[in-house]
Scaffold this motif. Structure first.
Motif, PDB file in Angstrom:
ATOM      1  N   THR A 247       0.812  -0.993   0.223  1.00 45.95           N
ATOM      2  CA  THR A 247       0.003  -0.105   0.002  1.00 45.95           C
ATOM      3  C   THR A 247       0.940   1.193   0.046  1.00 45.95           C
ATOM      4  O   THR A 247       0.679   2.128  -0.898  1.00 45.95           O
ATOM      5  CB  THR A 247      -0.999   0.144   1.233  1.00 45.95           C
ATOM      6  OG1 THR A 247      -1.478  -1.442   1.287  1.00 45.95           O
ATOM      7  CG2 THR A 247      -1.997   1.181   0.957  1.00 45.95           C
ATOM      8  N   PRO A 248       1.788   1.341   0.762  1.00 42.47           N
ATOM      9  CA  PRO A 248       2.655   2.737   1.093  1.00 42.47           C
ATOM     10  C   PRO A 248       3.538   2.729  -0.417  1.00 42.47           C
ATOM     11  O   PRO A 248       3.690   3.827  -0.833  1.00 42.47           O
ATOM     12  CB  PRO A 248       3.596   2.468   2.024  1.00 42.47           C
ATOM     13  CG  PRO A 248       3.356   1.338   2.532  1.00 42.47           C
ATOM     14  CD  PRO A 248       2.124   0.580   2.142  1.00 42.47           C
ATOM     15  N   MET A 249       3.962   1.575  -0.863  1.00 39.71           N
ATOM     16  CA  MET A 249       4.888   1.732  -2.034  1.00 39.71           C
ATOM     17  C   MET A 249       3.906   2.082  -3.248  1.00 39.71           C
ATOM     18  O   MET A 249       4.534   2.706  -4.109  1.00 39.71           O
ATOM     19  CB  MET A 249       5.303   0.112  -2.301  1.00 39.71           C
ATOM     20  CG  MET A 249       6.377  -0.218  -1.564  1.00 39.71           C
ATOM     21  SD  MET A 249       7.758   0.816  -1.397  1.00 39.71           S
ATOM     22  CE  MET A 249       8.421   1.090  -3.082  1.00 39.71           C
ATOM     23  N   TYR A 250       2.557   1.507  -3.271  1.00 44.27           N
ATOM     24  CA  TYR A 250       1.808   1.989  -4.486  1.00 44.27           C
ATOM     25  C   TYR A 250       1.736   3.703  -4.121  1.00 44.27           C
ATOM     26  O   TYR A 250       1.597   4.627  -5.320  1.00 44.27           O
ATOM     27  CB  TYR A 250       0.402   1.348  -4.670  1.00 44.27           C
ATOM     28  CG  TYR A 250       0.428  -0.232  -5.072  1.00 44.27           C
ATOM     29  CD1 TYR A 250       1.355  -0.262  -6.122  1.00 44.27           C
ATOM     30  CD2 TYR A 250      -0.059  -1.140  -4.527  1.00 44.27           C
ATOM     31  CE1 TYR A 250       1.466  -1.542  -6.710  1.00 44.27           C
ATOM     32  CE2 TYR A 250       0.154  -2.349  -4.895  1.00 44.27           C
ATOM     33  CZ  TYR A 250       0.961  -2.511  -6.167  1.00 44.27           C
ATOM     34  OH  TYR A 250       0.948  -3.630  -6.399  1.00 44.27           O
ATOM     35  N   ASN A 279      13.518   2.809  -8.811  1.00 46.14           N
ATOM     36  CA  ASN A 279      13.715   1.951  -7.420  1.00 46.14           C
ATOM     37  C   ASN A 279      12.684   1.456  -6.928  1.00 46.14           C
ATOM     38  O   ASN A 279      12.578   0.315  -6.189  1.00 46.14           O
ATOM     39  CB  ASN A 279      14.752   2.774  -6.766  1.00 46.14           C
ATOM     40  CG  ASN A 279      16.068   2.793  -7.374  1.00 46.14           C
ATOM     41  OD1 ASN A 279      16.770   1.894  -7.724  1.00 46.14           O
ATOM     42  ND2 ASN A 279      16.688   4.002  -7.705  1.00 46.14           N
ATOM     43  N   GLY A 280      11.693   2.045  -6.600  1.00 46.87           N
ATOM     44  CA  GLY A 280      10.496   2.090  -6.054  1.00 46.87           C
ATOM     45  C   GLY A 280       9.691   0.829  -6.695  1.00 46.87           C
ATOM     46  O   GLY A 280       9.394  -0.334  -5.911  1.00 46.87           O
ATOM     47  N   GLU A 281       9.855   0.398  -8.102  1.00 49.81           N
ATOM     48  CA  GLU A 281       9.219  -0.670  -8.453  1.00 49.81           C
ATOM     49  C   GLU A 281      10.233  -1.855  -8.365  1.00 49.81           C
ATOM     50  O   GLU A 281       9.571  -3.076  -8.182  1.00 49.81           O
ATOM     51  CB  GLU A 281       9.195  -0.485 -10.072  1.00 49.81           C
ATOM     52  CG  GLU A 281       7.885  -0.022 -10.633  1.00 49.81           C
ATOM     53  CD  GLU A 281       7.822   0.690 -11.829  1.00 49.81           C
ATOM     54  OE1 GLU A 281       8.860   0.660 -12.671  1.00 49.81           O
ATOM     55  OE2 GLU A 281       6.904   1.347 -12.027  1.00 49.81           O
ATOM     56  N   VAL A 282      11.408  -1.531  -8.489  1.00 45.73           N
ATOM     57  CA  VAL A 282      12.248  -2.779  -7.968  1.00 45.73           C
ATOM     58  C   VAL A 282      12.285  -3.340  -6.564  1.00 45.73           C
ATOM     59  O   VAL A 282      12.110  -4.398  -6.369  1.00 45.73           O
ATOM     60  CB  VAL A 282      13.817  -2.327  -8.113  1.00 45.73           C
ATOM     61  CG1 VAL A 282      14.732  -3.344  -7.740  1.00 45.73           C
ATOM     62  CG2 VAL A 282      14.248  -2.281  -9.591  1.00 45.73           C
ATOM     63  N   LEU A 284       9.396  -3.005  -4.976  1.00 45.21           N
ATOM     64  CA  LEU A 284       8.028  -3.583  -4.775  1.00 45.21           C
ATOM     65  C   LEU A 284       8.371  -5.024  -5.388  1.00 45.21           C
ATOM     66  O   LEU A 284       7.479  -5.941  -4.571  1.00 45.21           O
ATOM     67  CB  LEU A 284       7.051  -2.766  -5.621  1.00 45.21           C
ATOM     68  CG  LEU A 284       5.700  -3.180  -5.628  1.00 45.21           C
ATOM     69  CD1 LEU A 284       5.205  -3.071  -4.245  1.00 45.21           C
ATOM     70  CD2 LEU A 284       4.840  -2.370  -6.499  1.00 45.21           C
ATOM     71  N   ASP A 285       8.972  -5.521  -6.344  1.00 41.58           N
ATOM     72  CA  ASP A 285       9.324  -6.678  -6.898  1.00 41.58           C
ATOM     73  C   ASP A 285       9.985  -7.587  -5.854  1.00 41.58           C
ATOM     74  O   ASP A 285       9.616  -8.583  -5.591  1.00 41.58           O
ATOM     75  CB  ASP A 285      10.123  -6.529  -8.198  1.00 41.58           C
ATOM     76  CG  ASP A 285       9.105  -6.258  -9.237  1.00 41.58           C
ATOM     77  OD1 ASP A 285       8.118  -6.296  -9.097  1.00 41.58           O
ATOM     78  OD2 ASP A 285       9.855  -5.801 -10.462  1.00 41.58           O
ATOM     79  N   VAL A 286      10.953  -7.064  -5.225  1.00 45.56           N
ATOM     80  CA  VAL A 286      11.795  -7.690  -4.381  1.00 45.56           C
ATOM     81  C   VAL A 286      10.849  -8.033  -3.033  1.00 45.56           C
ATOM     82  O   VAL A 286      10.929  -9.376  -2.631  1.00 45.56           O
ATOM     83  CB  VAL A 286      12.875  -6.869  -3.705  1.00 45.56           C
ATOM     84  CG1 VAL A 286      13.640  -7.629  -2.665  1.00 45.56           C
ATOM     85  CG2 VAL A 286      13.861  -6.624  -5.026  1.00 45.56           C
ATOM     86  N   VAL A 287      10.084  -7.139  -2.630  1.00 47.42           N
ATOM     87  CA  VAL A 287       9.324  -7.489  -1.576  1.00 47.42           C
ATOM     88  C   VAL A 287       8.223  -8.418  -1.888  1.00 47.42           C
ATOM     89  O   VAL A 287       7.909  -9.379  -1.114  1.00 47.42           O
ATOM     90  CB  VAL A 287       8.540  -6.003  -0.849  1.00 47.42           C
ATOM     91  CG1 VAL A 287       7.261  -6.491   0.045  1.00 47.42           C
ATOM     92  CG2 VAL A 287       9.511  -5.305  -0.163  1.00 47.42           C
ATOM     93  N   SER A 288       7.655  -8.305  -3.082  1.00 43.70           N
ATOM     94  CA  SER A 288       6.697  -9.297  -3.412  1.00 43.70           C
ATOM     95  C   SER A 288       7.364 -10.746  -3.473  1.00 43.70           C
ATOM     96  O   SER A 288       6.578 -11.770  -3.160  1.00 43.70           O
ATOM     97  CB  SER A 288       6.076  -8.870  -4.912  1.00 43.70           C
ATOM     98  OG  SER A 288       5.462  -7.819  -4.764  1.00 43.70           O
ATOM     99  N   ASP A 289       8.444 -10.958  -4.207  1.00 43.17           N
ATOM    100  CA  ASP A 289       9.042 -12.048  -4.194  1.00 43.17           C
ATOM    101  C   ASP A 289       9.409 -12.663  -3.075  1.00 43.17           C
ATOM    102  O   ASP A 289       9.274 -13.918  -2.771  1.00 43.17           O
ATOM    103  CB  ASP A 289      10.448 -11.790  -5.237  1.00 43.17           C
ATOM    104  CG  ASP A 289      10.289 -11.812  -6.631  1.00 43.17           C
ATOM    105  OD1 ASP A 289       9.167 -11.883  -7.004  1.00 43.17           O
ATOM    106  OD2 ASP A 289      11.201 -11.546  -7.240  1.00 43.17           O
ATOM    107  N   GLY A 423      17.798 -13.182  -5.722  1.00 44.66           N
ATOM    108  CA  GLY A 423      18.207 -14.661  -5.740  1.00 44.66           C
ATOM    109  C   GLY A 423      16.940 -15.664  -5.501  1.00 44.66           C
ATOM    110  O   GLY A 423      17.182 -16.706  -5.159  1.00 44.66           O
ATOM    111  N   ILE A 424      15.649 -15.066  -5.670  1.00 43.19           N
ATOM    112  CA  ILE A 424      14.524 -15.791  -5.423  1.00 43.19           C
ATOM    113  C   ILE A 424      13.837 -16.133  -6.847  1.00 43.19           C
ATOM    114  O   ILE A 424      12.843 -17.248  -6.821  1.00 43.19           O
ATOM    115  CB  ILE A 424      13.720 -14.899  -4.551  1.00 43.19           C
ATOM    116  CG1 ILE A 424      14.464 -14.791  -3.229  1.00 43.19           C
ATOM    117  CG2 ILE A 424      12.423 -15.724  -4.238  1.00 43.19           C
ATOM    118  CD1 ILE A 424      13.729 -13.580  -2.521  1.00 43.19           C
ATOM    119  N   GLY A 425      14.098 -15.308  -7.931  1.00 44.45           N
ATOM    120  CA  GLY A 425      13.016 -15.640  -8.907  1.00 44.45           C
ATOM    121  C   GLY A 425      13.069 -17.141  -9.337  1.00 44.45           C
ATOM    122  O   GLY A 425      11.887 -17.597  -9.601  1.00 44.45           O
TER     123      GLY A 425
END
Ligand code: ADP
Length: 463
Positions: A247-250, A279-282, A284-289, A423-425
């Protein structure tokens, strides 16, 4: 029918003498007493039934002594069986004495030709069974005493007239026969009590094992409950975290987008905003992963199959990532060879799309400018689809083919640090492929490029 009648009679009798209230936990004593009650019950029935013909025969042959002792023994037996106010111990004593006197009298009166000896032998076995070894030995001892008395009577001719059966035997022969009887009685008492002890210790062991198993089962259930409640907590935590972070990232990304509308001429300003955005998108991706791999490891990610058009999904993935490839100066092709008849599938759309994206993002990330990345999808059979993500990037040494799919594993950390992500993808991609019923495979050559590929079912619900 006879069995059920007998069973009902037995149950009634157990209730009648108050035995069914006994506590089964008493172990061997309980089983001995139960056996005694069954013997008593059976003997009372058999006793009455066998009394009638033997009484008739005794009257007919004029053997009145047999009639008297039979009648006496049956009356005592019936009294014992149906008189309520008597302890089980007392019942055992009277029952044993009654049978002993009957057997011994028959033996004295009929000699070795009657069934007295057999009855005595049987009585010693029964006493050992329902009262234990010591009582069995006592019975054999009393039996021996009576035999001795008999020998003395025969020897001194005390009652020679009433003991005609033994006159035919020389006293030494009589002594040897009776001693043999006693020895065999002793042998059988020891053998039966030994067997009972063995069975008892086996029973105790079995009970102990059963208790242990019960305890273990209870512990497992407790553990299971704990794991389930901790799983519920984990699910709630992960769902919350996912919401709390996204939510805060969006919000931040939305504001960055909004800020782009201002100071359009200020190049530095726009660049800073772009940095925030990318960087925000990166992030968000990392946190989601990270959240996704936690859920996968907790076993919380499951198949969510729907019917959808796979050709459209593949095309959307391609269109989403094309700008990223172009930005890096790569050629990116979508080779869609799926038979149009096979486009409608039943699978997990979100997972398939995310899995392809992870593989393509890696292909773009690990391929240098000027290289080629391609997404190839084919339908080799009406029920299967194959996907290939190919690149002409840095490649992977065969030594890492297995470990590369482990969470957090990254090849060559020192040299290509700048390229690495979390390293999670690949771990997520592998887990998703498996959920979709396939297996993620890799072919690669260092410095030449890599191909990640997998096969999935077009109708996953069928399995
Ligand atoms: P990362 O976020 O580091 O890319 P991944 O799990 O996606 O994590 O990949 C694990 C490692 O596998 C990467 O760090 C990289 O060394 C290697 N790798 C993955 N895809 C490719 C590829 N297409 N080409 C070369 N190396 C790759």
């Amino acid at each position: 029918m006879l069995t059920s009648f007998w069973k009902r009679y037995q149950d009634w009798y157990m209730d009648y003498i108050g035995f069914s209230k006994r506590n089964k936990q008493e172990g061997l004593t309980y089983f001995r007493d139960k056996l005694f009650v069954s013997i008593l019950l059976l003997t009372s029935v058999i006793g009455v039934v066998s009394y009638i013909p033997s009484a008739v025969l005794a009257i007919y042959t004029g053997e009145l002594f047999v009639l008297y002792i039979d009648t006496f023994a049956v009356l005592i037996l019936l009294f014992l069986s149906f008189y309520k106010g008597m302890s089980l111990g007392m019942r055992k004593v009277i029952f044993s004495t009654n049978l002993f006197l009957l057997s011994f009298s028959l033996f004295v009166y009929l000699g070795f030709g009657g069934n007295g000896v057999t009855l005595l032998f049987m009585l010693n076995i029964m006493i050992t069974l329902y009262s234990g070894r010591d009582k069995g030995l006592n019975a054999v001892f009393i039996n021996a005493l009576f035999y001795a008395l008999l020998v003395i009577c025969v020897y001194f001719d005390f009652v020679a007239l009433t003991l005609p059966c033994f006159n035919a035997y020389a006293i030494e022969v009589l002594i040897v026969i009776l001693m043999n009887n006693i020895l065999f009685n002793l042998l059988i008492v020891f053998a039966v009590s030994f067997l009972i002890e063995l069975l008892h210790s086996a029973l105790l062991k079995q009970n102990k094992l059963q208790l242990e198993l019960f305890e273990e089962h209870r512990n497992i259930l407790k553990e299971k409950e704990k794991v389930e409640s901790s799983d519920r907590l984990k699910t709630a935590f992960l769902a919350n975290m996912s919401h709390e972070i996204r939510t805060p990232m969006y919000g931040i990304l939305g504001c960055a987008e909004f800020l782009k509308a201002y100071n359009k001429d200020d190049k530095d300003y726009l660049e800073y905003v772009n940095v925030i955005e990318s960087n925000g998108e990166v992030l968000l991706d990392v946190v989601s992963d990270i959240l996704e791999i936690s859920k996968i490891e907790a076993g919380l990610v499951t198949l969510n199959a729907t019917t959808f058009n796979i050709c459209e999904t593949v095309n959307e993935v391609y269109k989403d990532l094309l700008p990223l490839a172009i930005e890096k100066g790569l050629t990116f092709r979508n080779d869609d060879f799926i038979n149009p008849n096979s486009c409608i599938v039943n699978s997990d759309q979100a997972k398939l799309s995310s899995l392809l994206k992870h593989l393509i993002k890696n292909a773009i990330k690990y391929t240098d400018e000027g290289g080629r990345v391609s997404l190839k999808s084919i339908s080799p059979t009406p029920n299967t689809l194959e996907f290939y993500v190919e690149d002409t990037g840095i490649g992977i040494s065969e030594a890492y083919f297995k470990t590369i799919f482990d969470p957090f594993y990254q090849v060559d950390l020192e040299n290509k640090k700048a390229l690495h992500g979390s390293g999670i993808g690949l771990a997520i991609a592998k887990a998703y492929t498996e959920i979709l019923g396939g297996e993620l495979r890799l072919e690669s050559k260092e410095g030449v490029g890599s191909t990640f590929w997998f096969v999935i079912d077009t109708n996953i619900n069928q399995h």
